[in-house]
Scaffold this active site. Structure first.
Site, PDB file in Angstrom:
ATOM      1  N   GLY A  39      22.209  22.820 -68.822  1.00 37.87           N
ATOM      2  CA  GLY A  39      21.678  21.904 -69.823  1.00 37.87           C
ATOM      3  C   GLY A  39      22.394  20.574 -69.813  1.00 37.87           C
ATOM      4  O   GLY A  39      21.768  19.502 -69.767  1.00 37.87           O
ATOM      5  N   ASN A 182      13.455  27.073 -57.642  1.00 34.86           N
ATOM      6  CA  ASN A 182      13.675  26.987 -56.206  1.00 34.86           C
ATOM      7  C   ASN A 182      12.867  28.097 -55.535  1.00 34.86           C
ATOM      8  O   ASN A 182      12.226  28.910 -56.208  1.00 34.86           O
ATOM      9  CB  ASN A 182      15.168  27.020 -55.836  1.00 34.86           C
ATOM     10  CG  ASN A 182      15.851  28.335 -56.172  1.00 34.86           C
ATOM     11  OD1 ASN A 182      15.230  29.410 -56.193  1.00 34.86           O
ATOM     12  ND2 ASN A 182      17.155  28.277 -56.433  1.00 34.86           N
ATOM     13  N   THR A 218      11.396  23.658 -55.422  1.00 36.90           N
ATOM     14  CA  THR A 218      12.313  22.907 -54.566  1.00 36.90           C
ATOM     15  C   THR A 218      12.698  23.771 -53.366  1.00 36.90           C
ATOM     16  O   THR A 218      12.951  24.965 -53.512  1.00 36.90           O
ATOM     17  CB  THR A 218      13.564  22.475 -55.341  1.00 36.90           C
ATOM     18  OG1 THR A 218      14.248  23.637 -55.851  1.00 36.90           O
ATOM     19  CG2 THR A 218      13.202  21.575 -56.516  1.00 36.90           C
ATOM     20  N   GLY A 249      19.991  20.793 -57.947  1.00 39.22           N
ATOM     21  CA  GLY A 249      18.820  21.214 -58.710  1.00 39.22           C
ATOM     22  C   GLY A 249      18.777  20.598 -60.091  1.00 39.22           C
ATOM     23  O   GLY A 249      17.709  20.172 -60.563  1.00 39.22           O
ATOM     24  N   ASP A 250      19.923  20.540 -60.755  1.00 32.41           N
ATOM     25  CA  ASP A 250      19.968  19.947 -62.099  1.00 32.41           C
ATOM     26  C   ASP A 250      19.718  18.446 -62.050  1.00 32.41           C
ATOM     27  O   ASP A 250      19.055  17.887 -62.932  1.00 32.41           O
ATOM     28  CB  ASP A 250      21.320  20.230 -62.753  1.00 32.41           C
ATOM     29  CG  ASP A 250      21.511  21.706 -63.059  1.00 32.41           C
ATOM     30  OD1 ASP A 250      20.501  22.406 -63.248  1.00 32.41           O
ATOM     31  OD2 ASP A 250      22.674  22.155 -63.108  1.00 32.41           O
TER      32      ASP A 250
END
Length: 304
Positions: A39, A182, A218, A249-250
């Site tokens: 987050g 992903n 992704t 990824g974040d």
């Protein structure tokens, strides 16, 4: 405006020549701590991408709490909805292999487990109709469900990153307007042990059509594939040699949320997010590696 309801951690990062096999002990080459949590990472990525961002979550009553919020505070993220609770701040123990920058992660929820449905719903109730809600799976499922249901009721754009992939993620994914996974997570979301590229594409198209959702997967070095409003989109990131993939990824999620929130067309927002994710692989650590929007602009210009 982007509201992120999610986890806040301290990352405990050990570097090794390669990742150990089960039962194997290896000597590490370095150890660092860094602010993290999916987050918080995504909130910082959105802030560095140029969005106004409010972070909703919890930290503990320990020495890690201030460090966990330091970069968010420095970026002038709205932290007024952060709860300070008894117990430990969440932690992630991360091993990073030098051979390819790959990693393995163990997360201990700590204070993140105290984020409740009431706080999540209240956060969405404060949002405007054209704002964007960004969620992940490192806080309790009732909080995520409450946020998604409130977003549906108010017509707020909702983005759910189904990481880490759990049974709760499978149940909650249909409530989101946009789902990001992903390739491994998407296969599990489909309850498949493995998927060929053709099977993945068919499953994404079916899910997007039947649920009226945008589905994004992704693919690491192979870029990103998405189904959005009946069309398939495929974009590439940058050709790089990764140092550490832990924040990629974040970073992608935060930049995508910002692009859509700012009104960019979908494919441009997707491409921008993919390039930002690539840049995040060039430095160690989750939050320290997140690029500024000026870095992403420069990389996009160079790639043309």
């Amino acid at each position: 405006m982007i509201t992120v309801v999610g986890s806040i951690n301290i990352d405990l990062i050990a570097n090794v020549a390669r990742l150990p096999k089960p039962g194997e002990t290896l000597a590490g080459t370095a150890f660092t701590t860094a602010a993290g949590g999916k987050g918080a990472n995504q909130a910082l990525a959105a802030r560095r991408a140029g969005a106004e961002v409010a972070m909703v979550g919890a930290v503990g009553a320990d020495a890690f709490a201030e460090e966990a919020l330091a970069l968010l505070a420095a970026a002038k993220t709205d932290l007024s909805a952060i709860a300070h609770v008894e117990g430990a701040t969440g932690i992630a123990s991360i091993l990073v292999g030098a051979e390819d920058g790959d990693n393995v992660i163990v997360v201990v929820a700590g204070a993140n487990g105290e984020v409740g449905a009431d706080a999540a719903k209240a956060a969405v109730d404060r949002m405007g109709k054209h704002d964007t809600l960004l969620l992940q799976m490192e806080i309790p499922a009732p909080a995520i469900e409450a946020a998604l249901q409130a977003a549906q009721a108010q017509g707020v754009r909702s983005i759910l990153n189904v990481a880490p992939l759990t049974e709760d993620a499978i149940a909650l994914a249909p409530l989101a307007g946009i789902v990001i996974a992903n390739e491994t997570e998407f296969a599990l979301l489909c309850r498949a042990k493995d998927q060929s590229a053709a099977e993945r594409k068919d499953a994404m198209q079916t899910m997007s059509r039947d649920r009226h959702q945008t589905i994004i997967v992704t693919l690491g070095a192979e870029g990103v594939i998405a189904f959005h409003e009946g069309r398939m989109h495929r974009v590439q990131g940058l050709s790089i040699k990764p140092v550490d993939t832990v924040g990629a990824g974040d970073t992608f999620c935060g930049y995508l949320a910002t692009g859509l929130d700012a009104g960019l067309n979908f494919e441009l927002a997707l491409r921008r997010a993919a390039v930002a994710g690539s840049l995040a692989c060039l430095k160690p650590g989750a939050q320290p590696s997140i690029p500024l929007h000026s870095d992403v602009d420069a990389a996009l210009a160079d790639s043309r």
